[in-house]
Design a protein around this motif. Structure first.
Motif, mmCIF file in Angstrom:
data_model
loop_
_atom_site.group_PDB
_atom_site.id
_atom_site.type_symbol
_atom_site.label_atom_id
_atom_site.label_comp_id
_atom_site.label_asym_id
_atom_site.label_seq_id
_atom_site.Cartn_x
_atom_site.Cartn_y
_atom_site.Cartn_z
ATOM 1 N N TYR A 194 1.971 0.586 -1.125
ATOM 2 C CA TYR A 194 0.906 1.250 -0.691
ATOM 3 C C TYR A 194 1.395 1.166 0.571
ATOM 4 O O TYR A 194 0.504 2.204 1.420
ATOM 5 N N ASN A 212 -5.707 3.688 5.838
ATOM 6 C CA ASN A 212 -5.085 4.539 4.119
ATOM 7 C C ASN A 212 -4.817 3.725 3.035
ATOM 8 O O ASN A 212 -4.882 4.617 2.487
ATOM 9 N N SER A 215 -7.815 3.629 1.855
ATOM 10 C CA SER A 215 -7.928 4.857 0.447
ATOM 11 C C SER A 215 -7.810 4.730 -0.713
ATOM 12 O O SER A 215 -7.963 5.008 -1.462
ATOM 13 N N LYS A 216 -5.929 4.813 -0.440
ATOM 14 C CA LYS A 216 -5.643 5.046 -1.882
ATOM 15 C C LYS A 216 -5.732 3.414 -2.630
ATOM 16 O O LYS A 216 -5.746 4.143 -4.321
ATOM 17 N N ARG A 218 -8.687 2.202 -2.864
ATOM 18 C CA ARG A 218 -9.551 2.560 -3.795
ATOM 19 C C ARG A 218 -9.856 4.332 -4.879
ATOM 20 O O ARG A 218 -10.166 3.716 -5.969
ATOM 21 N N LYS A 219 -8.582 4.618 -4.478
ATOM 22 C CA LYS A 219 -8.787 5.549 -5.498
ATOM 23 C C LYS A 219 -7.971 5.498 -6.570
ATOM 24 O O LYS A 219 -8.155 5.220 -8.090
ATOM 25 N N ASP A 220 -6.216 4.299 -6.517
ATOM 26 C CA ASP A 220 -6.242 4.056 -7.441
ATOM 27 C C ASP A 220 -6.785 2.593 -8.725
ATOM 28 O O ASP A 220 -6.724 2.026 -9.095
ATOM 29 N N LYS A 225 -14.730 1.854 -6.146
ATOM 30 C CA LYS A 225 -15.292 3.184 -5.910
ATOM 31 C C LYS A 225 -16.496 2.859 -4.866
ATOM 32 O O LYS A 225 -17.314 2.447 -5.497
ATOM 33 N N SER A 232 -17.702 2.092 3.686
ATOM 34 C CA SER A 232 -16.247 1.483 3.224
ATOM 35 C C SER A 232 -15.682 0.940 4.208
ATOM 36 O O SER A 232 -16.355 0.836 5.856
#
Length: 284
Positions: A194, A212, A215-216, A218-220, A225, A232
């Protein structure tokens, strides 16, 4: 007797133009207890970073160019050079040239003339200065005596290993802004992917870079979430992405620099070389 006393008149004139004469005679700023040149940085965090950068630059230089290292290592902070903090937007108030003595007028908005109070300046400025109207004028005045960071600010030139360490020291394990959760996200080698080198040339600060990354993650699913009205956790302070608690962040990084092994980033190396070339040019 009164006529004799009034025979002479005392006249006080500006003598700024005599700088060239003094230089011709070999009189340098350090001869009158001033550093021979100055390095203008935005604030205390930049100064603290650059002190460590210059030390590390000399360490690395010693291994690859002994002659150059011997040349640069002789320079002493406070004698051959000194730092000046211009405090961000205050750079707008400074001029770095004098067309004529009559042009000096401190009553003007831009009336502070740097060369009247400090010796030979090199200005190090954040990249976002290039977008401001004042930049063209400063560039014209300073020529090659202005150095611009490759990324948004000095923090963008920090070693990635220290940024990663600070990310995990700051990030709560649930990634939420809610106060009270003191448990931090545990580091894992799996998370290295990351953290890219993109921050070094980014127009945003490292705070936005961290946001950023979060955020990545959290997406993974590394971090849960957001649910309902949850907010956040953020590392950045404002739209420009500057890291929160900038001074404290800096002191932590400097402590790491003093206790762990590390290498300069290419952008930091470039700035160090600009600084040493400036110092050398003004200490002949």
């Amino acid at each position: 007797m009164n006529d004799e006393e009034n025979k002479y008149e005392t006249v006080i004139k500006r003598c700024d133009g005599d700088r060239t004469v003094l230089q011709t005679l070999g009189v340098s700023p350090s001869s009158v207890f001033l550093a021979n040149c100055t390095i203008w940085v935005e604030g205390i965090t930049d100064r603290l970073y650059f002190v460590q950068y210059l030390k590390k630059y000399l360490e690395e230089l010693k291994e690859i160019d002994k002659t150059k290292w011997e040349d640069y290592s002789r320079f002493i902070d406070g004698y051959h050079y000194a730092f000046v903090e211009y405090q961000g937007s205050n750079l707008e108030h400074w001029d770095f040239e004098v067309d004529s003595l009559e042009a000096v007028d401190s009553s003007k908005n831009k009336g502070l003339n740097a060369i009247l109070i400090t010796s030979n300046a090199l200005v190090i400025a954040d990249a976002d200065l290039t977008k401001k109207p004042r930049f063209n004028e400063l560039e014209k005045q300073l020529g090659d005596k202005i150095a611009i960071t490759q990324g948004k600010e000095t923090e963008n030139s920090l070693p990635k290993k220290f940024l990663i360490k600070k990310f995990f020291e700051m990030c709560p394990d649930n990634g939420l802004a809610k106060q009270g959760n003191k448990k931090k996200l545990d580091y894992s080698d799996d998370y290295e992917k990351y953290f890219t080198d993109s921050y070094q040339t980014s127009t945003k600060g490292v705070g936005k870079y961290f946001d950023n990354v979060l955020s990545k993650m959290r997406k993974d699913g590394v971090i849960p979430k957001l649910e309902n009205n949850e907010k956040s956790f953020t590392f950045s302070n404002g739209k420009q992405g500057t890291i929160k608690s900038k001074t404290g962040f800096c002191r932590d990084i400097v402590e790491l620099m003093q206790s762990e092994s590390w290498k300069l980033t290419p952008s930091a190396t470039e700035l160090c070389e600009s600084i040493f070339q400036h110092i050398k040019a003004n200490n002949y």
